[in-house]
Design a protein around this motif. Structure first.
Motif, PDB file in Angstrom:
ATOM      1  N   SER A  98      -2.128   6.542   4.753  1.00 27.56           N
ATOM      2  CA  SER A  98      -2.532   5.229   4.257  1.00 27.56           C
ATOM      3  C   SER A  98      -3.968   5.246   3.776  1.00 27.56           C
ATOM      4  O   SER A  98      -4.882   5.471   4.552  1.00 27.56           O
ATOM      5  CB  SER A  98      -2.370   4.203   5.383  1.00 27.56           C
ATOM      6  N   SER A 110       0.801  -1.231   0.000  1.00 27.54           N
ATOM      7  CA  SER A 110       0.000   0.000   0.000  1.00 27.54           C
ATOM      8  C   SER A 110       0.827   1.271   0.000  1.00 27.54           C
ATOM      9  O   SER A 110       0.421   2.292  -0.505  1.00 27.54           O
ATOM     10  CB  SER A 110      -0.916   0.007   1.212  1.00 27.54           C
ATOM     11  N   VAL A 126      -5.973   2.453   1.692  1.00 27.22           N
ATOM     12  CA  VAL A 126      -5.813   1.137   1.086  1.00 27.22           C
ATOM     13  C   VAL A 126      -6.876   0.892   0.026  1.00 27.22           C
ATOM     14  O   VAL A 126      -6.644   0.218  -0.966  1.00 27.22           O
ATOM     15  CB  VAL A 126      -5.870   0.051   2.184  1.00 27.22           C
ATOM     16  N   GLY A 177      -3.850  -3.551   5.983  1.00 26.71           N
ATOM     17  CA  GLY A 177      -3.373  -2.397   5.224  1.00 26.71           C
ATOM     18  C   GLY A 177      -1.932  -2.346   4.801  1.00 26.71           C
ATOM     19  O   GLY A 177      -1.489  -3.177   4.035  1.00 26.71           O
ATOM     20  N   CYS A 178      -1.196  -1.387   5.336  1.00 23.58           N
ATOM     21  CA  CYS A 178       0.051  -0.970   4.691  1.00 23.58           C
ATOM     22  C   CYS A 178       1.100  -2.075   4.640  1.00 23.58           C
ATOM     23  O   CYS A 178       1.950  -2.068   3.762  1.00 23.58           O
ATOM     24  CB  CYS A 178       0.609   0.275   5.343  1.00 23.58           C
ATOM     25  N   CYS A 234      -8.996   2.641   5.252  1.00 24.44           N
ATOM     26  CA  CYS A 234      -7.633   3.044   5.625  1.00 24.44           C
ATOM     27  C   CYS A 234      -6.882   1.881   6.274  1.00 24.44           C
ATOM     28  O   CYS A 234      -5.662   1.926   6.401  1.00 24.44           O
ATOM     29  CB  CYS A 234      -7.656   4.223   6.580  1.00 24.44           C
ATOM     30  N   SER A 235      -7.608   0.855   6.712  1.00 23.93           N
ATOM     31  CA  SER A 235      -7.019  -0.348   7.300  1.00 23.93           C
ATOM     32  C   SER A 235      -6.185  -0.073   8.547  1.00 23.93           C
ATOM     33  O   SER A 235      -5.171  -0.727   8.783  1.00 23.93           O
ATOM     34  CB  SER A 235      -6.171  -1.088   6.261  1.00 23.93           C
ATOM     35  N   ARG A 238      -7.590  -5.567   3.433  1.00 20.13           N
ATOM     36  CA  ARG A 238      -8.038  -4.377   4.160  1.00 20.13           C
ATOM     37  C   ARG A 238      -7.931  -4.537   5.677  1.00 20.13           C
ATOM     38  O   ARG A 238      -8.044  -3.569   6.401  1.00 20.13           O
ATOM     39  CB  ARG A 238      -9.480  -4.050   3.785  1.00 20.13           C
TER      40      ARG A 238
END
Lengths: 55, 444
Positions: free
Chosen positions: A36, A27, A38, B335-336, B401-402, B332
């Motif tokens: 962030s 991401s 996603v 996320g990152c 945004c997770s 999700r």
């Protein structure tokens, strides 16, 4: 329907059943690097299947 | 934009509803019965006609029956089963040096306190490390970052050649990206980037006066005039993806002007991000600025709607939202991917959870030289899901945004599991605007 217009259906539940392959882009490698979001990433599997269909 | 949006968090369904239905939703809760209760009918009788209420309720009931309203949450089962993943992406900090002195740089003057450059040997070791830790993953990503990565362009080239040379033998496919301020771009490097990099992130803040106030050269002069023609040439000759990526601060809360200035200058793929800075900094964004930031995000969405209706092509990174084809629910949840499937490597070959953790010795996770990777830290990041972040569990935006940026969480609150609330507030506003813009563009 008069009172409801559906912009998107129940896609998340469907995605859970077949998801988790992990081949999507990390991401933070796109444009942010300091925050962030996603949900704006692509699913590689869907991209691949779209490509396959159009090939 | 005057839209009433209902987001069914767990199913991902998004509905635009009438005023009657919107008000009605404040008076009902699951489990729903087939007919609207007499009590609610009486409560709202002064506001809406009974037949309108009955019709709106019937439509909501249909969504409820179709699992597109008040749908249940079953993802915690997946969250508990998530284990550490193979590594699939590296951020290579090839240069802890920079030829700019941006006031807000999270890496100090771009040097992270050590002013080093990565040599080719370390870069190649990083590729070996990525391959060794990527069991089962075919697509791998490497982002060249800094500091300013063009100061180590020869290392970049060596790493790309080396990785490409291993693709057939290992069955891996590499995708390279680079994030640059553009000052050191020349024709040869421009051609190279356009040929080898699948995405390029070009840093510029928008209007000349906004950019030059913070993005200064070593001698203190502004950087805008030198960089703009180089970015124009690169983008003009490019087929692949790119983003003009800027930062907004307390000094340019009218940042929609910067998005549109970049667009006017010929760039239609734009990302403008809120600055990451300690609240004491004069340019930092704090709670005080939020009302103005929110209004500006709405203003930006309105300007973008006008642009798209006039046939324009402007794309703003945080308003990109493919409601039907986005990432899966599993992705999700956490996320990152920092510290788990995404890692950063310093010029010396030390491994950190991500570029924003570099320089914090307590977060060092290993080294590309001995292949080490701290399994305990990795497991901790792997468990960073929206279900393990107490403030995220009940948030409507958790699957968008997770759980936010773990590095920001740590920097602002000292805990990777505690989201930075101001970032959350801005993210939610961006999502609202993105959904409203999408609805308006579809003319719903």
């Amino acid at each position: 329907m008069k009172h409801v217009k559906t912009l998107a259906g129940a896609t998340l539940k469907q995605s859970a059943e077949q998801g988790g392959c992990g081949n999507c882009q990390a991401s933070c490698q796109s444009a942010c690097k300091t925050s962030s979001t996603v949900a704006n990433q692509r699913c590689e599997r869907k991209t691949e299947s779209k490509d396959t269909k159009s090939a | 934009m005057g839209k009433s949006v209902v987001l069914d968090v767990n199913s991902g369904a998004v509905h635009l509803v009438s005023e009657v239905a919107y008000v009605l939703l404040d008076h009902i809760s699951p489990p729903l019965t087939e007919n609207l209760s007499q009590t609610v009918l009486e409560q709202l009788a002064g506001k809406f006609a009974p037949e309108e209420l009955a019709q709106a309720y019937a439509e909501l009931y249909k969504l409820y029956n179709g699992d597109e309203l008040y749908s249940g949450d079953g993802y915690d089962l997946f969250a508990d089963k998530l284990v550490p993943s193979p590594v699939k992406a590296l951020c290579l900090n090839v240069a802890h040096q920079c030829n700019l002195r941006c006031a807000y740089c999270f890496a100090g003057d771009g040097d992270y306190g050590d002013s080093s450059l990565m040599d080719a040997q370390t870069g190649k070791k990083a590729i070996d490390y990525l391959i060794a830790h990527s069991h089962g993953r075919e697509s791998l990503e490497v982002d060249f970052f800094g500091g300013e990565p063009l100061l180590a362009i020869e290392t970049v080239k060596s790493v790309v050649d080396y990785a490409r040379g291993l693709e057939n033998e290992t069955g891996k496919r590499f995708r390279f990206t680079i994030t640059t301020n553009g000052l050191a771009l020349n024709d040869e490097i421009t051609d190279y980037i356009n040929q080898e990099m699948s995405n390029v992130v070009l840093s510029l803040d928008g209007r000349k006066e906004v950019n030059d106030r913070v993005r200064r050269r070593v001698d203190g002069s502004g950087s805008f005039e030198s960089i703009l023609p180089k970015f124009r040439k690169l983008v003009g000759e490019r087929d692949g993806e790119y983003y003009l990526r800027g930062t907004f601060t307390r000094h340019n809360l009218d940042f929609a002007q910067d998005v549109f200035e970049l667009y006017r200058l010929g760039f239609d793929q734009v990302s403008i991000e809120p600055v990451v800075a300690a609240p004491k900094q004069p340019y930092a964004l704090t709670e005080r600025e939020l009302p103005e930031v929110f209004a500006e995000y709405e203003h930006l969405a309105e300007l973008m709607l006008k642009d798209s209706r006039e046939g324009g092509t402007l794309n703003f990174f945080h308003y990109m939202l493919d409601l039907a084809q986005g990432p899966c629910a599993i992705k999700r949840l956490r996320g990152c991917g920092s510290g788990n499937e995404y890692l950063a490597v310093t010029p010396e070959g030390d491994v950190y959870p991500c570029h924003q953790f570099v320089g914090m010795p307590e977060w060092k996770m290993g080294s590309v030289y001995d292949g080490s990777l701290d399994a305990e830290k990795k497991a901790r990041f792997a468990a960073c899901t929206v279900y393990h972040k107490p403030e995220c569990r009940d948030c409507w935006a958790k699957y968008y945004c997770s759980g936010g940026c773990n590095a920001n969480n740590y920097s602002y609150r000292g805990d990777i599991l505690s989201p930075h609330i101001i970032s959350c507030d801005m993210e939610k506003k961006r999502l609202e605007c993105a959904i409203a813009l999408k609805a308006a563009q579809l003319d719903l």
